[in-house]
Design a protein around this motif. Structure first.
Motif, PDB file in Angstrom:
ATOM      1  N   GLU A  37       0.827  -1.209   0.000  1.00 22.57           N
ATOM      2  CA  GLU A  37       0.000   0.000   0.000  1.00 22.57           C
ATOM      3  C   GLU A  37       0.859   1.257   0.000  1.00 22.57           C
ATOM      4  O   GLU A  37       0.583   2.226  -0.719  1.00 22.57           O
ATOM      5  CB  GLU A  37      -0.924  -0.002   1.225  1.00 22.57           C
ATOM      6  CG  GLU A  37      -2.025  -1.047   1.181  1.00 22.57           C
ATOM      7  CD  GLU A  37      -2.860  -1.084   2.448  1.00 22.57           C
ATOM      8  OE1 GLU A  37      -3.962  -1.670   2.418  1.00 22.57           O
ATOM      9  OE2 GLU A  37      -2.412  -0.517   3.482  1.00 22.57           O
ATOM     10  N   ALA A  38       1.925   1.246   0.808  1.00 24.62           N
ATOM     11  CA  ALA A  38       2.812   2.401   0.878  1.00 24.62           C
ATOM     12  C   ALA A  38       3.501   2.638  -0.464  1.00 24.62           C
ATOM     13  O   ALA A  38       3.644   3.783  -0.912  1.00 24.62           O
ATOM     14  CB  ALA A  38       3.850   2.198   1.976  1.00 24.62           C
ATOM     15  N   LYS A  39       3.914   1.578  -1.119  1.00 26.32           N
ATOM     16  CA  LYS A  39       4.572   1.714  -2.424  1.00 26.32           C
ATOM     17  C   LYS A  39       3.596   2.247  -3.472  1.00 26.32           C
ATOM     18  O   LYS A  39       3.978   3.065  -4.319  1.00 26.32           O
ATOM     19  CB  LYS A  39       5.150   0.368  -2.869  1.00 26.32           C
ATOM     20  CG  LYS A  39       6.362  -0.075  -2.056  1.00 26.32           C
ATOM     21  CD  LYS A  39       6.906  -1.414  -2.533  1.00 26.32           C
ATOM     22  CE  LYS A  39       8.149  -1.811  -1.756  1.00 26.32           C
ATOM     23  NZ  LYS A  39       8.672  -3.132  -2.191  1.00 26.32           N
TER      24      LYS A  39
ATOM     25  N   ILE B 150       9.291   4.413   3.039  1.00 25.45           N
ATOM     26  CA  ILE B 150       9.037   3.815   1.723  1.00 25.45           C
ATOM     27  C   ILE B 150       8.716   4.898   0.702  1.00 25.45           C
ATOM     28  O   ILE B 150       9.218   4.888  -0.431  1.00 25.45           O
ATOM     29  CB  ILE B 150       7.897   2.786   1.824  1.00 25.45           C
ATOM     30  CG1 ILE B 150       8.346   1.566   2.633  1.00 25.45           C
ATOM     31  CG2 ILE B 150       7.412   2.365   0.424  1.00 25.45           C
ATOM     32  CD1 ILE B 150       7.227   0.617   2.991  1.00 25.45           C
ATOM     33  N   ILE B 151       7.876   5.845   1.094  1.00 26.80           N
ATOM     34  CA  ILE B 151       7.511   6.940   0.196  1.00 26.80           C
ATOM     35  C   ILE B 151       8.737   7.787  -0.141  1.00 26.80           C
ATOM     36  O   ILE B 151       8.976   8.124  -1.315  1.00 26.80           O
ATOM     37  CB  ILE B 151       6.418   7.815   0.833  1.00 26.80           C
ATOM     38  CG1 ILE B 151       5.107   7.022   0.929  1.00 26.80           C
ATOM     39  CG2 ILE B 151       6.203   9.093   0.035  1.00 26.80           C
ATOM     40  CD1 ILE B 151       4.026   7.718   1.731  1.00 26.80           C
TER      41      ILE B 151
ATOM     42  N   GLY C  14      12.454   9.858  -3.758  1.00 26.76           N
ATOM     43  CA  GLY C  14      13.802  10.394  -3.767  1.00 26.76           C
ATOM     44  C   GLY C  14      13.963  11.596  -2.860  1.00 26.76           C
ATOM     45  O   GLY C  14      14.678  12.545  -3.174  1.00 26.76           O
ATOM     46  N   LEU C  15      13.295  11.566  -1.704  1.00 24.13           N
ATOM     47  CA  LEU C  15      13.387  12.670  -0.756  1.00 24.13           C
ATOM     48  C   LEU C  15      14.626  12.524   0.107  1.00 24.13           C
ATOM     49  O   LEU C  15      14.946  11.437   0.586  1.00 24.13           O
ATOM     50  CB  LEU C  15      12.146  12.701   0.143  1.00 24.13           C
ATOM     51  CG  LEU C  15      10.812  12.982  -0.536  1.00 24.13           C
ATOM     52  CD1 LEU C  15       9.675  12.736   0.431  1.00 24.13           C
ATOM     53  CD2 LEU C  15      10.771  14.405  -1.059  1.00 24.13           C
ATOM     54  N   GLY C  16      15.322  13.625   0.343  1.00 18.79           N
ATOM     55  CA  GLY C  16      16.475  13.604   1.218  1.00 18.79           C
ATOM     56  C   GLY C  16      16.062  13.573   2.677  1.00 18.79           C
ATOM     57  O   GLY C  16      14.953  13.985   3.035  1.00 18.79           O
TER      58      GLY C  16
ATOM     59  N   VAL D 179       3.790  20.156   1.720  1.00 19.40           N
ATOM     60  CA  VAL D 179       3.952  19.381   2.951  1.00 19.40           C
ATOM     61  C   VAL D 179       3.275  18.020   2.819  1.00 19.40           C
ATOM     62  O   VAL D 179       2.161  17.915   2.298  1.00 19.40           O
ATOM     63  CB  VAL D 179       3.354  20.137   4.160  1.00 19.40           C
ATOM     64  CG1 VAL D 179       3.526  19.327   5.444  1.00 19.40           C
ATOM     65  CG2 VAL D 179       3.989  21.510   4.308  1.00 19.40           C
ATOM     66  N   LEU D 180       3.955  17.000   3.311  1.00 19.31           N
ATOM     67  CA  LEU D 180       3.407  15.646   3.379  1.00 19.31           C
ATOM     68  C   LEU D 180       3.361  15.219   4.834  1.00 19.31           C
ATOM     69  O   LEU D 180       4.347  15.353   5.557  1.00 19.31           O
ATOM     70  CB  LEU D 180       4.288  14.683   2.584  1.00 19.31           C
ATOM     71  CG  LEU D 180       3.989  13.174   2.721  1.00 19.31           C
ATOM     72  CD1 LEU D 180       2.614  12.844   2.159  1.00 19.31           C
ATOM     73  CD2 LEU D 180       5.077  12.348   2.027  1.00 19.31           C
ATOM     74  N   VAL D 181       2.200  14.710   5.268  1.00 19.96           N
ATOM     75  CA  VAL D 181       2.045  14.188   6.628  1.00 19.96           C
ATOM     76  C   VAL D 181       1.623  12.729   6.533  1.00 19.96           C
ATOM     77  O   VAL D 181       0.590  12.409   5.938  1.00 19.96           O
ATOM     78  CB  VAL D 181       0.993  14.986   7.430  1.00 19.96           C
ATOM     79  CG1 VAL D 181       0.797  14.355   8.810  1.00 19.96           C
ATOM     80  CG2 VAL D 181       1.410  16.443   7.565  1.00 19.96           C
ATOM     81  N   VAL D 182       2.428  11.846   7.112  1.00 19.61           N
ATOM     82  CA  VAL D 182       2.105  10.421   7.172  1.00 19.61           C
ATOM     83  C   VAL D 182       1.861  10.086   8.635  1.00 19.61           C
ATOM     84  O   VAL D 182       2.793  10.093   9.444  1.00 19.61           O
ATOM     85  CB  VAL D 182       3.247   9.553   6.599  1.00 19.61           C
ATOM     86  CG1 VAL D 182       2.855   8.078   6.655  1.00 19.61           C
ATOM     87  CG2 VAL D 182       3.573   9.969   5.172  1.00 19.61           C
TER      88      VAL D 182
END
Length: 242
Positions: free
Chosen positions: A35-37, A66-67, A72-74, A176-179
């Motif tokens: 699911e994460a992929k 995984i995201i 390709g996030l640093g 912004v990404l919030v997991v």
């Protein structure tokens, strides 16, 4: 314009076992990894993110890792905040839901799970689960760490993350990404959409289905939608909204 994407972590081992989770540190399972992929593939089409937040719980951090790897996030863009942890389920944490229903009754369990102000029994001070919690979060004052929480408590705990971190970043034009988990996502959506207590109580979010907001310079919502990659995403989302 700025973008905010909210994602609940992938499916977990305890979730599949039908256990109450809360602050219990279960991992995502093989389905959760897939699911994460899948979510990462959708997010890759949006571009990058300037700030990525997770909770301090393993399932949230694994999903973000995984995201981040897929997009390709640093590491400099990644951060965690314990205030984004799931609501604390008190003495129910780690227990099988069927067992707790037999002990307390279906109606009481439904009240604790679905009422905005319903609060499960607190973890006793001598409970090994509380000691393990303190060991896992040594930098957080034990007096601030919950022994149980309602939906309202979880939403209130998340509010400063919105006002102090997320909203300022969006106003600065950052994406912004919030997991995180259902409860903190509910709290953030409450701030954005002005949800009532009743609406908060009925709020659901499927695992690893991204919810995207696009804001103007004054943080007025321009666009609000779920990003769906296929039939599986739609089915999971419909089940959660039912």
């Amino acid at each position: 314009m700025a973008t905010l994407v909210l994602i609940r972590h992938g499916r977990t081992v305890w979730g599949e076992e039908n256990r109450f989770t809360g602050w219990g540190d279960t991992a995502i399972d093989d389905v959760g990894v897939k699911e994460a992929k899948a979510a990462a593939s959708l997010l890759k089409k949006l571009g990058s993110f300037d700030l990525c937040l997770s909770s301090r719980l393993k399932r949230s951090q694994q999903t973000l890792e995984i995201i981040a790897e897929t997009i390709g996030l640093g590491s400099g863009a990644l951060a965690s905040d314990w205030r984004l942890n799931e609501r604390h389920y008190g003495a129910l944490q780690g227990e099988l839901r069927d067992d707790m229903a037999k002990r307390y009754g279906d109606a009481q369990i439904a009240e604790w799970r679905r009422s905005f102000h319903g609060k499960p029994p607190a973890l006793p001070e001598d409970d090994p689960r509380l000691a393990e919690q303190f060991e896992r979060f040594p930098e957080i004052d034990p007096a601030l760490q919950p022994r149980t929480e309602s939906m309202a408590d979880g939403a209130a705990r998340t509010r400063p993350v919105w006002t102090e971190i997320i909203a300022p970043a969006l106003k600065a034009g950052k994406d912004v990404l919030v997991v995180a988990h259902t409860s903190p996502i509910r709290g953030i959506v409450r701030e954005i959409e002005g949800l009532t207590d009743e609406q908060c109580g009925s709020f659901r979010v499927a695992t690893a289905v991204p919810k995207r907001y696009v804001f103007d310079d004054d943080l007025a919502v321009i666009d609000n939608r779920y990003l769906l990659g296929g039939v599986g995403d739609r089915i999971r989302l419909l089940k959660k909204q039912a």
